[in-house]
Write an enzyme that holds these catalytic residues in place. Structure first.
Site, PDB file in Angstrom:
ATOM      1  N   ARG A  38      10.911   6.923   6.359  1.00 21.45           N
ATOM      2  CA  ARG A  38       9.552   7.057   6.868  1.00 21.45           C
ATOM      3  C   ARG A  38       9.424   8.316   7.713  1.00 21.45           C
ATOM      4  O   ARG A  38      10.314   8.626   8.496  1.00 21.45           O
ATOM      5  CB  ARG A  38       9.197   5.842   7.721  1.00 21.45           C
ATOM      6  CG  ARG A  38       7.752   5.762   8.163  1.00 21.45           C
ATOM      7  CD  ARG A  38       7.556   4.665   9.171  1.00 21.45           C
ATOM      8  NE  ARG A  38       8.143   3.399   8.752  1.00 21.45           N
ATOM      9  CZ  ARG A  38       8.420   2.406   9.600  1.00 21.45           C
ATOM     10  NH1 ARG A  38       8.191   2.538  10.887  1.00 21.45           N
ATOM     11  NH2 ARG A  38       8.936   1.275   9.133  1.00 21.45           N
ATOM     12  N   SER A 127       3.268   1.342   5.771  1.00 23.93           N
ATOM     13  CA  SER A 127       3.171   0.054   6.447  1.00 23.93           C
ATOM     14  C   SER A 127       2.019   0.053   7.451  1.00 23.93           C
ATOM     15  O   SER A 127       0.886   0.316   7.101  1.00 23.93           O
ATOM     16  CB  SER A 127       4.507  -0.291   7.105  1.00 23.93           C
ATOM     17  OG  SER A 127       4.505  -1.604   7.614  1.00 23.93           O
ATOM     18  N   HIS A 128       2.321  -0.231   8.718  1.00 27.02           N
ATOM     19  CA  HIS A 128       1.296  -0.349   9.758  1.00 27.02           C
ATOM     20  C   HIS A 128       1.201   0.914  10.623  1.00 27.02           C
ATOM     21  O   HIS A 128       0.525   0.915  11.648  1.00 27.02           O
ATOM     22  CB  HIS A 128       1.636  -1.533  10.669  1.00 27.02           C
ATOM     23  CG  HIS A 128       2.966  -1.376  11.346  1.00 27.02           C
ATOM     24  ND1 HIS A 128       4.147  -1.595  10.685  1.00 27.02           N
ATOM     25  CD2 HIS A 128       3.297  -0.993  12.603  1.00 27.02           C
ATOM     26  CE1 HIS A 128       5.159  -1.357  11.515  1.00 27.02           C
ATOM     27  NE2 HIS A 128       4.668  -0.985  12.680  1.00 27.02           N
ATOM     28  N   LYS A 137       9.948   1.868   0.851  1.00 27.60           N
ATOM     29  CA  LYS A 137      10.765   0.668   0.955  1.00 27.60           C
ATOM     30  C   LYS A 137      11.413   0.446  -0.404  1.00 27.60           C
ATOM     31  O   LYS A 137      10.724   0.532  -1.434  1.00 27.60           O
ATOM     32  CB  LYS A 137       9.912  -0.537   1.353  1.00 27.60           C
ATOM     33  CG  LYS A 137       9.324  -0.428   2.756  1.00 27.60           C
ATOM     34  CD  LYS A 137       8.462  -1.628   3.107  1.00 27.60           C
ATOM     35  CE  LYS A 137       7.894  -1.507   4.518  1.00 27.60           C
ATOM     36  NZ  LYS A 137       7.010  -2.646   4.878  1.00 27.60           N
ATOM     37  N   ASP A 263      -1.359  -6.399   7.714  1.00 25.76           N
ATOM     38  CA  ASP A 263      -1.075  -5.003   8.065  1.00 25.76           C
ATOM     39  C   ASP A 263      -1.355  -4.099   6.869  1.00 25.76           C
ATOM     40  O   ASP A 263      -1.856  -4.555   5.830  1.00 25.76           O
ATOM     41  CB  ASP A 263       0.360  -4.855   8.576  1.00 25.76           C
ATOM     42  CG  ASP A 263       1.416  -4.967   7.489  1.00 25.76           C
ATOM     43  OD1 ASP A 263       1.115  -5.535   6.415  1.00 25.76           O
ATOM     44  OD2 ASP A 263       2.546  -4.494   7.708  1.00 25.76           O
ATOM     45  N   ASP A 265       0.249  -2.689   4.512  1.00 25.39           N
ATOM     46  CA  ASP A 265       0.803  -2.904   3.172  1.00 25.39           C
ATOM     47  C   ASP A 265       0.966  -4.378   2.831  1.00 25.39           C
ATOM     48  O   ASP A 265       1.610  -4.724   1.847  1.00 25.39           O
ATOM     49  CB  ASP A 265       2.132  -2.157   2.993  1.00 25.39           C
ATOM     50  CG  ASP A 265       3.260  -2.713   3.835  1.00 25.39           C
ATOM     51  OD1 ASP A 265       2.986  -3.247   4.923  1.00 25.39           O
ATOM     52  OD2 ASP A 265       4.433  -2.590   3.428  1.00 25.39           O
ATOM     53  N   ASP A 267       2.538  -7.034   4.112  1.00 28.07           N
ATOM     54  CA  ASP A 267       3.731  -7.880   4.244  1.00 28.07           C
ATOM     55  C   ASP A 267       3.829  -8.534   5.617  1.00 28.07           C
ATOM     56  O   ASP A 267       4.779  -9.253   5.903  1.00 28.07           O
ATOM     57  CB  ASP A 267       5.015  -7.108   3.914  1.00 28.07           C
ATOM     58  CG  ASP A 267       5.274  -5.914   4.833  1.00 28.07           C
ATOM     59  OD1 ASP A 267       4.498  -5.708   5.792  1.00 28.07           O
ATOM     60  OD2 ASP A 267       6.254  -5.183   4.581  1.00 28.07           O
ATOM     61  N   ARG A 268       2.824  -8.303   6.485  1.00 31.19           N
ATOM     62  CA  ARG A 268       2.806  -8.948   7.796  1.00 31.19           C
ATOM     63  C   ARG A 268       1.449  -9.624   8.000  1.00 31.19           C
ATOM     64  O   ARG A 268       0.412  -9.053   7.663  1.00 31.19           O
ATOM     65  CB  ARG A 268       3.048  -7.935   8.917  1.00 31.19           C
ATOM     66  CG  ARG A 268       4.387  -7.237   8.808  1.00 31.19           C
ATOM     67  CD  ARG A 268       4.767  -6.555  10.098  1.00 31.19           C
ATOM     68  NE  ARG A 268       3.743  -5.631  10.551  1.00 31.19           N
ATOM     69  CZ  ARG A 268       3.672  -5.170  11.788  1.00 31.19           C
ATOM     70  NH1 ARG A 268       4.527  -5.580  12.700  1.00 31.19           N
ATOM     71  NH2 ARG A 268       2.728  -4.303  12.122  1.00 31.19           N
ATOM     72  N   HIS A 350       6.213 -10.825   9.927  1.00 28.26           N
ATOM     73  CA  HIS A 350       6.904 -10.954   8.643  1.00 28.26           C
ATOM     74  C   HIS A 350       7.313 -12.421   8.488  1.00 28.26           C
ATOM     75  O   HIS A 350       8.038 -12.968   9.322  1.00 28.26           O
ATOM     76  CB  HIS A 350       8.168 -10.089   8.608  1.00 28.26           C
ATOM     77  CG  HIS A 350       7.913  -8.618   8.515  1.00 28.26           C
ATOM     78  ND1 HIS A 350       7.660  -7.991   7.317  1.00 28.26           N
ATOM     79  CD2 HIS A 350       7.872  -7.657   9.463  1.00 28.26           C
ATOM     80  CE1 HIS A 350       7.482  -6.702   7.529  1.00 28.26           C
ATOM     81  NE2 HIS A 350       7.604  -6.467   8.822  1.00 28.26           N
TER      82      HIS A 350
END
Length: 366
Positions: A38, A127-128, A137, A263, A265, A267-268, A350
């Site tokens: 990242r 992501s966030h 990822k 979030d 993407d 996943d949260r 998560h």
């Protein structure tokens, strides 16, 4: 990927051709993280990095797992299409066949690896993080690629230790949204009819959330569904309470039973109740754990070290075996596989479910 992106993916392979000829590529040290890659786009993370990463990843998974085909996905950030195209150049130059599932949440990429029977996967996602960030990822087989695996990618690129391809890799696009939705909806016939407000925060889960809400019983309203890498309404991080203010207002205005947030993407997960109170990550995990333990008494429930004592005591009181583990989605998934735990979670939202699912962090399934 539209025609312009396909053209870009097929044009001059500066890094991949250089790598094939033996040229090394050194990544900015700050982007090689423990659980992902990242960086800041245009500064620490460039198209050249993405292309070299594709070639290094192809080398690694072909050597270690004999990989031939992988799935590729991307989130809704402004830089994701360009980075995805550059990554594709490296992957195909390295001899991998790429199945591009397009734009969507990270869990849909994880699902694609299981559903399509491919040998790994990469998600282009920030992501966030702020809009100028992006990253990757990765999976090798059905397991996360992290830690030493990410360091090995850096070594392969820096030393130009490329594995020569036996053939040029192929590329195809394939939509799996309907397959993913069907899997999410399995076993939901028993769910109560509730009034729910959903907020994907203009992130990559927007389209899937809209379609999912349409097919569930009850009354549903989706806000901020349009995927927009500018994130015009609020930052897509449900662990920060200020990012939930719009959701709280909408729940109050509509008299909804609860609100769910995601979030960037997908996943949260974040949640609020009908009174506007935040349900934090360990509380969400305890709610799910109590339900699961009715069916699997004594099961191991994993939570990260940031979870409250209330969570661990609550799991024990419900007849479960709580296990505290290190923070990090890759570490949690690995520990789940080792212990056979059916459920795990982190304070960050998560939530990992192996019970009747695959064991990865999927906020939509949660």
């Amino acid at each position: 990927m539209d025609n312009r992106l396909l053209a870009r993916a097929a044009e001059g392979r500066t890094v991949a051709d250089g790598a094939h000829a033996g040229a090394p590529h050194v990544f900015d040290a700050t982007i090689l993280r423990e659980y992902d890659i990242r960086g800041i786009v245009g500064e620490t993370l460039t198209e050249s990095d993405a292309e070299a990463l594709g070639r290094a990843y192809a080398t690694l998974v072909r050597r270690q797992a004999g990989a031939e085909r992988i799935a590729l996905g991307r989130d809704g950030r402004l830089s994701s299409p360009t980075l995805s195209a550059a990554l594709t150049r490296g992957l195909t130059a390295g001899g991998l066949d790429v199945i591009d599932i397009g734009e969507g949440p990270t869990p849909m990429l994880y699902f694609a690896v299981h559903h399509l029977g491919v040998d790994g996967g990469i998600m282009v996602t920030g992501s966030h993080n702020p809009p100028d960030y992006n990253g990757f990822k990765m999976m090798i087989g059905k397991a996360p690629l992290f830690g030493e695996g990410i360091r090995e990618l850096g070594r392969i690129a820096a030393e130009a230790d490329w594995k020569p391809p036996t053939h040029a890799g192929g590329y195809q696009e394939r939509s799996i949204i309907e397959d993913y939705l069907a899997r999410l909806l399995e076993g939901t016939d028993h769910l109560p009819s509730l009034s729910v407000v959903w907020d994907p925060g203009n992130g990559a889960a927007g389209v899937v959330v809209e379609r999912l809400a349409e097919r569930l019983a009850g009354r549903h309203r989706v806000i901020n569904a349009r995927i927009d890498g500018h994130f015009p309404n609020h930052h897509p991080d449900p662990t920060v309470e200020s990012n939930l203010e719009q959701l709280k207002r909408t729940v109050a205005e509509t008299g909804a039973d609860l609100g769910l947030a995601f979030d960037g993407d997908g996943d949260r997960i974040g949640a609020i109740d009908g009174h506007g109170r935040v349900i934090w990550g360990d509380q969400i995990l305890l709610i799910l754990a109590r339900h699961l333990l009715e069916e699997q008494p004594g099961a191991t429930i994993i939570a990260d070290v940031k979870a409250s004592r209330h969570l661990f005591e609550g799991v024990r009181a419900a007849g479960g075996s709580p296990l505290m583990w290190k923070t990090g989605h890759s570490l949690i998934k690995t520990k789940m596989a080792e212990t056979g735990a059916p459920l795990a979670g982190e304070m960050s939202g998560h939530i990992f479910i192996r019970h009747r699912y695959y064991g990865y962090d999927d906020a939509l399934y949660a």
